[in-house]
Design an enzyme around this catalytic site. Structure first.
Site, PDB file in Angstrom:
ATOM      1  CE1 TYR A  53     -23.452  33.300 -14.467  1.00 60.50           C
ATOM      2  CE2 TYR A  53     -21.453  32.029 -14.139  1.00 60.50           C
ATOM      3  CZ  TYR A  53     -22.441  32.855 -13.648  1.00 60.50           C
ATOM      4  OH  TYR A  53     -22.396  33.259 -12.327  1.00 60.50           O
ATOM      5  CB  ILE A  95     -18.469  26.837 -12.206  1.00 57.67           C
ATOM      6  CG1 ILE A  95     -17.791  28.091 -12.751  1.00 57.67           C
ATOM      7  CG2 ILE A  95     -19.309  27.141 -10.964  1.00 57.67           C
ATOM      8  CD1 ILE A  95     -18.753  29.216 -13.113  1.00 57.67           C
ATOM      9  CG  ASP A  96     -12.398  25.019 -13.324  1.00 56.60           C
ATOM     10  OD1 ASP A  96     -11.879  25.950 -12.687  1.00 56.60           O
ATOM     11  OD2 ASP A  96     -12.200  23.811 -13.015  1.00 56.60           O
ATOM     12  CG  HIS A 111     -20.337  27.499  -5.121  1.00 57.25           C
ATOM     13  ND1 HIS A 111     -19.304  28.304  -4.732  1.00 57.25           N
ATOM     14  CD2 HIS A 111     -21.065  27.278  -4.002  1.00 57.25           C
ATOM     15  CE1 HIS A 111     -19.407  28.549  -3.436  1.00 57.25           C
ATOM     16  NE2 HIS A 111     -20.464  27.943  -2.964  1.00 57.25           N
ATOM     17  N   GLY A 177      -6.268  27.788  -2.640  1.00 56.17           N
ATOM     18  CA  GLY A 177      -6.642  28.847  -3.564  1.00 56.17           C
ATOM     19  C   GLY A 177      -8.029  29.413  -3.351  1.00 56.17           C
ATOM     20  CB  THR A 178     -10.744  29.263  -1.358  1.00 53.36           C
ATOM     21  OG1 THR A 178     -11.989  29.931  -1.197  1.00 53.36           O
ATOM     22  CG2 THR A 178     -10.337  28.554  -0.080  1.00 53.36           C
ATOM     23  CB  SER A 179     -10.560  34.914  -0.873  1.00 54.09           C
ATOM     24  OG  SER A 179     -11.898  34.710  -1.316  1.00 54.09           O
ATOM     25  CD  GLU A 204      -3.732  36.995  -1.134  1.00 55.02           C
ATOM     26  OE1 GLU A 204      -3.014  37.252  -2.087  1.00 55.02           O
ATOM     27  OE2 GLU A 204      -4.953  36.808  -1.197  1.00 55.02           O
TER      28      GLU A 204
HETATM   29  C1  BV8 Z   1     -26.238  30.386   0.971  1.00 52.41           C
HETATM   30  C2  BV8 Z   1     -20.719  30.537  -8.405  1.00 52.41           C
HETATM   31  C3  BV8 Z   1     -28.122  29.589   2.282  1.00 52.41           C
HETATM   32  C4  BV8 Z   1     -20.815  31.576  -9.433  1.00 52.41           C
HETATM   33  C5  BV8 Z   1     -20.339  31.472  -6.195  1.00 52.41           C
HETATM   34  C6  BV8 Z   1     -22.733  33.898   6.667  1.00 52.41           C
HETATM   35  C7  BV8 Z   1     -22.118  35.100   6.879  1.00 52.41           C
HETATM   36  C8  BV8 Z   1     -22.177  36.090   5.866  1.00 52.41           C
HETATM   37  C9  BV8 Z   1     -22.822  35.871   4.643  1.00 52.41           C
HETATM   38  C10 BV8 Z   1     -23.422  34.692   4.433  1.00 52.41           C
HETATM   39  C11 BV8 Z   1     -23.389  33.699   5.445  1.00 52.41           C
HETATM   40  N1  BV8 Z   1     -24.069  32.628   4.978  1.00 52.41           N
HETATM   41  C12 BV8 Z   1     -24.523  32.917   3.721  1.00 52.41           C
HETATM   42  C13 BV8 Z   1     -24.142  34.168   3.368  1.00 52.41           C
HETATM   43  C14 BV8 Z   1     -24.422  34.834   2.085  1.00 52.41           C
HETATM   44  C15 BV8 Z   1     -23.436  34.457   0.962  1.00 52.41           C
HETATM   45  C16 BV8 Z   1     -22.049  34.890   1.335  1.00 52.41           C
HETATM   46  O1  BV8 Z   1     -21.236  34.112   1.767  1.00 52.41           O
HETATM   47  N2  BV8 Z   1     -21.781  36.171   1.103  1.00 52.41           N
HETATM   48  C17 BV8 Z   1     -20.406  36.681   1.326  1.00 52.41           C
HETATM   49  C18 BV8 Z   1     -19.986  37.487   0.121  1.00 52.41           C
HETATM   50  C19 BV8 Z   1     -20.305  37.441   2.586  1.00 52.41           C
HETATM   51  N3  BV8 Z   1     -23.459  33.023   0.677  1.00 52.41           N
HETATM   52  C20 BV8 Z   1     -24.436  32.558  -0.149  1.00 52.41           C
HETATM   53  O2  BV8 Z   1     -25.290  33.251  -0.643  1.00 52.41           O
HETATM   54  C21 BV8 Z   1     -24.396  31.058  -0.435  1.00 52.41           C
HETATM   55  N4  BV8 Z   1     -25.700  30.493  -0.254  1.00 52.41           N
HETATM   56  O3  BV8 Z   1     -25.661  30.777   1.955  1.00 52.41           O
HETATM   57  O4  BV8 Z   1     -27.464  29.742   0.988  1.00 52.41           O
HETATM   58  C22 BV8 Z   1     -27.385  28.507   3.088  1.00 52.41           C
HETATM   59  C23 BV8 Z   1     -26.997  28.760   4.379  1.00 52.41           C
HETATM   60  C24 BV8 Z   1     -26.372  27.741   5.116  1.00 52.41           C
HETATM   61  C25 BV8 Z   1     -26.104  26.505   4.588  1.00 52.41           C
HETATM   62  C26 BV8 Z   1     -26.522  26.319   3.312  1.00 52.41           C
HETATM   63  C27 BV8 Z   1     -27.128  27.346   2.541  1.00 52.41           C
HETATM   64  C28 BV8 Z   1     -24.043  30.754  -1.908  1.00 52.41           C
HETATM   65  C29 BV8 Z   1     -22.738  31.289  -2.281  1.00 52.41           C
HETATM   66  C30 BV8 Z   1     -22.314  30.778  -3.663  1.00 52.41           C
HETATM   67  C31 BV8 Z   1     -22.241  31.898  -4.667  1.00 52.41           C
HETATM   68  N5  BV8 Z   1     -21.634  31.432  -5.923  1.00 52.41           N
HETATM   69  N6  BV8 Z   1     -19.830  30.990  -7.358  1.00 52.41           N
HETATM   70  C32 BV8 Z   1     -19.607  31.659 -10.271  1.00 52.41           C
HETATM   71  O5  BV8 Z   1     -18.671  30.921  -9.997  1.00 52.41           O
HETATM   72  O6  BV8 Z   1     -19.637  32.477 -11.191  1.00 52.41           O
HETATM   73  S1  BV8 Z   1     -19.269  32.145  -5.020  1.00 52.41           S
HETATM   74  C33 BV8 Z   1     -17.695  32.332  -5.785  1.00 52.41           C
HETATM   75  O7  BV8 Z   1     -16.958  33.214  -4.969  1.00 52.41           O
HETATM   76  C34 BV8 Z   1     -16.851  31.096  -5.822  1.00 52.41           C
HETATM   77  O8  BV8 Z   1     -17.541  29.948  -6.163  1.00 52.41           O
HETATM   78  C35 BV8 Z   1     -16.306  31.025  -4.409  1.00 52.41           C
HETATM   79  O9  BV8 Z   1     -17.174  30.348  -3.568  1.00 52.41           O
HETATM   80  C36 BV8 Z   1     -16.319  32.453  -3.965  1.00 52.41           C
HETATM   81  C37 BV8 Z   1     -14.991  32.945  -3.604  1.00 52.41           C
HETATM   82  O10 BV8 Z   1     -14.121  32.800  -4.556  1.00 52.41           O
HETATM   83  P1  BV8 Z   1     -12.697  32.025  -4.396  1.00 52.41           P
HETATM   84  O11 BV8 Z   1     -12.854  30.749  -5.113  1.00 52.41           O
HETATM   85  O12 BV8 Z   1     -12.210  31.971  -3.008  1.00 52.41           O
HETATM   86  O13 BV8 Z   1     -11.830  33.042  -5.263  1.00 52.41           O
HETATM   87  P2  BV8 Z   1     -11.235  34.460  -4.845  1.00 52.41           P
HETATM   88  O14 BV8 Z   1     -10.926  35.156  -6.102  1.00 52.41           O
HETATM   89  O15 BV8 Z   1     -12.092  35.144  -3.838  1.00 52.41           O
HETATM   90  O16 BV8 Z   1      -9.891  34.044  -4.078  1.00 52.41           O
HETATM   91  C38 BV8 Z   1      -8.882  33.355  -4.782  1.00 52.41           C
HETATM   92  C39 BV8 Z   1      -7.801  33.035  -3.750  1.00 52.41           C
HETATM   93  O17 BV8 Z   1      -6.808  32.239  -4.402  1.00 52.41           O
HETATM   94  C40 BV8 Z   1      -7.119  34.274  -3.191  1.00 52.41           C
HETATM   95  O18 BV8 Z   1      -6.995  34.119  -1.793  1.00 52.41           O
HETATM   96  C41 BV8 Z   1      -5.736  34.249  -3.873  1.00 52.41           C
HETATM   97  O19 BV8 Z   1      -4.723  34.662  -3.001  1.00 52.41           O
HETATM   98  C42 BV8 Z   1      -5.532  32.784  -4.147  1.00 52.41           C
HETATM   99  N7  BV8 Z   1      -4.716  32.521  -5.350  1.00 52.41           N
HETATM  100  C43 BV8 Z   1      -4.739  33.185  -6.534  1.00 52.41           C
HETATM  101  N8  BV8 Z   1      -3.863  32.611  -7.413  1.00 52.41           N
HETATM  102  C44 BV8 Z   1      -3.305  31.538  -6.749  1.00 52.41           C
HETATM  103  C45 BV8 Z   1      -3.856  31.485  -5.435  1.00 52.41           C
HETATM  104  N9  BV8 Z   1      -3.503  30.546  -4.538  1.00 52.41           N
HETATM  105  C46 BV8 Z   1      -2.556  29.643  -4.933  1.00 52.41           C
HETATM  106  N10 BV8 Z   1      -1.973  29.628  -6.191  1.00 52.41           N
HETATM  107  C47 BV8 Z   1      -2.317  30.571  -7.090  1.00 52.41           C
HETATM  108  N11 BV8 Z   1      -1.738  30.562  -8.292  1.00 52.41           N
END
Ligand code: BV8
Length: 234
Positions: A53, A95-96, A111, A177-179, A204
């Site tokens: 971080y 987080i930015d 987050h 911009g979220t997956s 996408e």
């Molecule tokens: C929790 C901080 C209890 C750190 C992050 C239900 C089902 C399955 C699993 C779970 C569930 N409920 C909970 C879970 C567990 C887990 C979870 O979801 N696991 C997943 C992997 C299956 N969730 C948790 O643990 C959460 N806590 O659930 O607590 C609770 C329950 C209920 C209610 C309340 C609480 C906590 C999760 C948070 C973790 N911390 N970040 C850090 O930032 O370093 S997560 C981190 O990844 C991000 O913050 C974000 O949330 C996540 C995904 O990232 P994205 O932002 O979407 O980025 P990504 O790279 O994936 O995608 C980018 C997209 O942009 C792409 O689609 C791309 O095409 C597009 N893109 C790229 N460039 C461009 C663009 N679009 C447009 N223009 C461009 N130029």
């Protein structure tokens, strides 16, 4: 009065030079989530997590808000100044600080934030712009118990009560911009299905049936300003 909730992810900051998580050069390609983004990983190796971080935090002065961040801030300002009959709330997974630097005021960091630490002894959350290490003393209580003020996997996201309220009251939900793989954020679009229109702005569109009414494909710096311009001209 149009009430818009905008959920943003790493994709909105990609064109500012910040890595996404899952893209080709995504952060998760270089680090294991278990090691970097869980409380267990921090307990196991706090120096490694602090260094990760510290690296992200040191990038911030060298990057700037892009046209997508600025377009959302302009739309919010137009609502505040009465040039547009609407209200925008940004719920970001990022987080930015690029939304705030673009001028957005209604920003919820569900987050956490890179420019903030949290003391696990006195619960102070000091603003922080430099490096932090496991022996760095808390400015409030002096204990060496600071951690990044970031929500890790398995931890409860911040501000879930006010987020639930904004989602319940919105009439347009927009994701940029979220997956859509991390919950609870990925479930917001389903939670508004009965009362709000939904739009996805992404590079996408994930395969299969979309949870969104409309998907606009392309770089956010092109698609988001075009959308806010239409809203302001309408
Ligand atoms: C929790 C901080 C209890 C750190 C992050 C239900 C089902 C399955 C699993 C779970 C569930 N409920 C909970 C879970 C567990 C887990 C979870 O979801 N696991 C997943 C992997 C299956 N969730 C948790 O643990 C959460 N806590 O659930 O607590 C609770 C329950 C209920 C209610 C309340 C609480 C906590 C999760 C948070 C973790 N911390 N970040 C850090 O930032 O370093 S997560 C981190 O990844 C991000 O913050 C974000 O949330 C996540 C995904 O990232 P994205 O932002 O979407 O980025 P990504 O790279 O994936 O995608 C980018 C997209 O942009 C792409 O689609 C791309 O095409 C597009 N893109 C790229 N460039 C461009 C663009 N679009 C447009 N223009 C461009 N130029």
């Amino acid at each position: 009065m149009q009430r818009i909730v905008v959920l943003t992810g790493a994709g909105i900051s990609q064109e500012s030079g910040l890595q996404t998580f899952r893209g080709t050069d995504g952060l998760w390609n270089h680090e294991r989530i278990e090691d970097i983004c869980t409380p267990q990983g921090f307990r196991r190796d706090p120096m490694r997590v602090d260094r990760f971080y510290n690296g992200l935090r040191a990038q911030l002065p060298g990057v700037h808000p892009n046209a997508a961040h600025l377009a959302l801030a302009d739309l919010e300002r137009a609502g505040r100044e009465g040039r547009w009959n609407g209200q925008v709330t940004v719920i970001t997974q990022n987080i930015d600080d690029l939304h705030e630097r673009a001028g957005s005021r209604n920003v919820i960091h569900m987050h956490g934030e890179l420019l903030r630490l949290r003391c696990t002894s006195c619960h102070a959350t000091p603003q922080w712009r430099t490096d932090c290490f496991p022996d760095t003393p808390c400015p409030a209580c002096g204990q060496p118990t600071l951690r990044p003020d970031i929500v890790w996997f398995g931890e409860m996201p911040y501000h879930m009560d006010s987020i639930a309220r904004y989602l319940a009251e919105c009439d347009l939900f927009v994701a940029i911009g979220t997956s859509g793989v991390v919950y609870p954020a990925a479930g917001f679009v389903d939670s508004v299905a009965g009362h709000a229109d939904t739009m996805l702005f992404n590079l996408e569109v994930p395969p299969g049936p979309s949870a969104f009414d409309q998907a606009i494909v392309g770089p956010a710096t092109r698609t988001v300003p075009a959308w806010t311009r239409d809203l302001l001209e309408a």
